[in-house]
Design a protein around this motif. Structure first.
Motif, short mmCIF file in Angstrom:
data_model
loop_
_atom_site.label_atom_id
_atom_site.label_comp_id
_atom_site.label_asym_id
_atom_site.label_seq_id
_atom_site.Cartn_x
_atom_site.Cartn_y
_atom_site.Cartn_z
N SER A 61 -3.10 2.01 16.83
CA SER A 61 -4.37 1.69 17.49
C SER A 61 -4.18 0.98 18.83
CB SER A 61 -5.24 0.82 16.57
OG SER A 61 -4.57 -0.38 16.29
N VAL A 62 -3.14 0.13 18.92
CA VAL A 62 -2.93 -0.62 20.18
C VAL A 62 -2.44 0.30 21.31
CG1 VAL A 62 -2.63 -2.95 19.26
CG2 VAL A 62 -0.70 -1.38 19.31
N TYR A 63 -1.94 1.48 20.97
CA TYR A 63 -1.53 2.44 21.99
C TYR A 63 -2.68 3.40 22.33
CZ TYR A 63 3.23 0.95 20.80
OH TYR A 63 4.36 0.21 20.57
N TRP A 64 -3.45 3.75 21.31
CA TRP A 64 -4.49 4.78 21.49
C TRP A 64 -5.77 4.24 22.13
CZ3 TRP A 64 -3.94 7.21 15.91
CH2 TRP A 64 -2.77 7.95 15.87
N TRP A 65 -6.10 2.97 21.87
CA TRP A 65 -7.33 2.40 22.41
C TRP A 65 -7.00 1.16 23.25
CZ3 TRP A 65 -7.49 3.89 17.07
CH2 TRP A 65 -8.27 5.01 16.82
N ARG A 66 -7.94 0.81 24.14
CA ARG A 66 -7.75 -0.43 24.91
C ARG A 66 -8.18 -1.58 23.99
NH1 ARG A 66 -10.81 -0.64 30.44
NH2 ARG A 66 -9.50 1.16 30.84
N PHE A 120 0.83 -1.21 0.00
CA PHE A 120 0.00 0.00 0.00
C PHE A 120 0.86 1.26 0.00
CE2 PHE A 120 -3.24 -2.99 1.98
CZ PHE A 120 -3.82 -3.25 0.75
N PHE A 121 2.11 1.13 0.48
CA PHE A 121 3.04 2.27 0.37
C PHE A 121 3.34 2.51 -1.11
CE2 PHE A 121 7.50 3.74 0.05
CZ PHE A 121 7.31 5.02 0.56
N ILE A 146 -2.97 3.10 7.55
CA ILE A 146 -1.89 2.26 8.10
C ILE A 146 -1.29 2.82 9.41
CG2 ILE A 146 0.42 1.29 7.61
CD1 ILE A 146 -0.61 0.76 4.77
N PRO A 147 -0.95 4.11 9.47
CA PRO A 147 -0.47 4.62 10.78
C PRO A 147 -1.52 4.45 11.89
CG PRO A 147 -0.15 6.28 9.06
CD PRO A 147 -0.86 5.14 8.43
N LEU A 148 -2.80 4.56 11.53
CA LEU A 148 -3.86 4.36 12.53
C LEU A 148 -3.85 2.92 13.04
CD1 LEU A 148 -6.94 6.21 10.95
CD2 LEU A 148 -5.38 7.04 12.68
N ILE A 149 -3.68 1.96 12.09
CA ILE A 149 -3.63 0.54 12.49
C ILE A 149 -2.45 0.32 13.44
CG2 ILE A 149 -3.25 -1.83 11.67
CD1 ILE A 149 -4.59 -1.03 9.04
#
Lengths: 51, 235
Positions: free
Chosen positions: B166-171, B61-62, B160-163
């Motif tokens: 995501s493990v840091y931003w949400w539980r 995707f890059f 992709i940066p959201l994916i």
């Protein structure tokens, strides 16, 4: 299903899917190459007829 | 010209052979050589497919992103072919990542699927690029389809940066990264034999990816030449 069952299921699906994609791609490529070769040949013969 | 073509076919043959060797080595290290995980046992071996698959999808995707930006800027068909080819293979690797994750999730989490932030965002990534492929195949005006798909390809890449974060931003149920983490080097976190198995599989997936991409790109080039010749003949 045991642990190895899950492992083999994952590996089996992945490598089968990649193999199917590769075979499909190979077939698509061969078909396109044949079509291009036929097109080139027919255009060349048309050009020769015109000249 | 014929010489270039011969060299290109030969180099693709070498790339395919290297990829095959890499895959076989990866299977040996992943299934037989690496030790089982202390907590998860043998099922953790799915990691040697799961991480290389998603990293290969990100790489793909890059390339869609780069090809799409270049196409919108320069309007060169080669960049569009690159983006289209990379999107097709990226969809395959993303779908495989979700399937592997689901199979890994069942024995470790007790469910095949959960609406976890990382899983949901990965499913959205798959849907965006499946939409990209549908847009390409359903729109009749090819130049319009290429431009619209390029915009979608750029937007899709931003997922992709959201994916990753995501493990840091949400539980989430999904574990945080073991390899690409800012606070620890991979070798401080993962057993060397597991890291080696992962590295071999990653290299094998990348080689395989570039082999498939070269073939898919060639198909795109040939299709363009056929269209151009048919257009010339009709006029």
């Amino acid at each position: 299903m045991g642990a190895w069952g899950f492992v083999f299921l994952a590996y089996g699906i992945v490598w089968c899917a990649i193999l199917i994609y590769w075979l499909t791609l190979k077939r698509r490529l061969r078909r396109a190459e044949t079509e291009l070769a036929q097109l080139r040949a027919s255009q060349e013969s048309q050009k020769n007829v015109q000249t | 010209m014929a010489e270039i073509s011969k060299t290109s076919v030969k180099s693709k043959g070498y790339l395919g052979a290297l990829a095959l060797i890499g895959v076989l080595l990866g299977l040996y290290w992943g299934l037989l050589h690496a030790p089982p995980d202390a907590y998860q046992g043998e099922v953790q071996r799915i990691m040697y497919l799961h991480i290389p698959s998603i990293l290969t999808a990100y790489l793909s995707f890059f390339l869609v992103f780069v090809g799409s930006c270049l196409y919108l800027w320069k309007r060169e068909k080669r960049d569009d072919i690159l983006a289209y080819s990379a999107a097709e293979i990226g969809v395959l690797f993303t779908a495989l990542t979700i399937i592997e994750g689901s199979i890994w999730g069942k024995p470790t989490w007790g469910v095949w699927w959960t609406w976890d932030a990382r899983l949901t965002l990965t499913a959205i990534l798959l849907l965006i690029f499946a939409g990209y492929l549908m847009l390409r195949s359903l729109t009749e005006d090819e130049n319009r389809a290429a431009s619209a798909a390029a915009v979608l390809g750029i937007i899709g890449f931003l997922d992709i940066p959201l994916i990753h974060m995501s493990v840091y931003w949400w539980r989430t149920l999904h574990q945080p990264p073991s390899i690409l983490r800012p606070d620890k080097a991979p070798w401080d976190n993962v057993h060397p034999a597991m890291l080696t198995a992962l590295a071999i599989n990653f290299v094998a997936f990348v080689l395989l990816y570039f082999y498939l991409l070269s073939r898919r790109f060639r198909l795109g080039e040939i299709s363009e030449e056929i269209k151009a010749r048919l257009l010339n003949r009709d006029h």
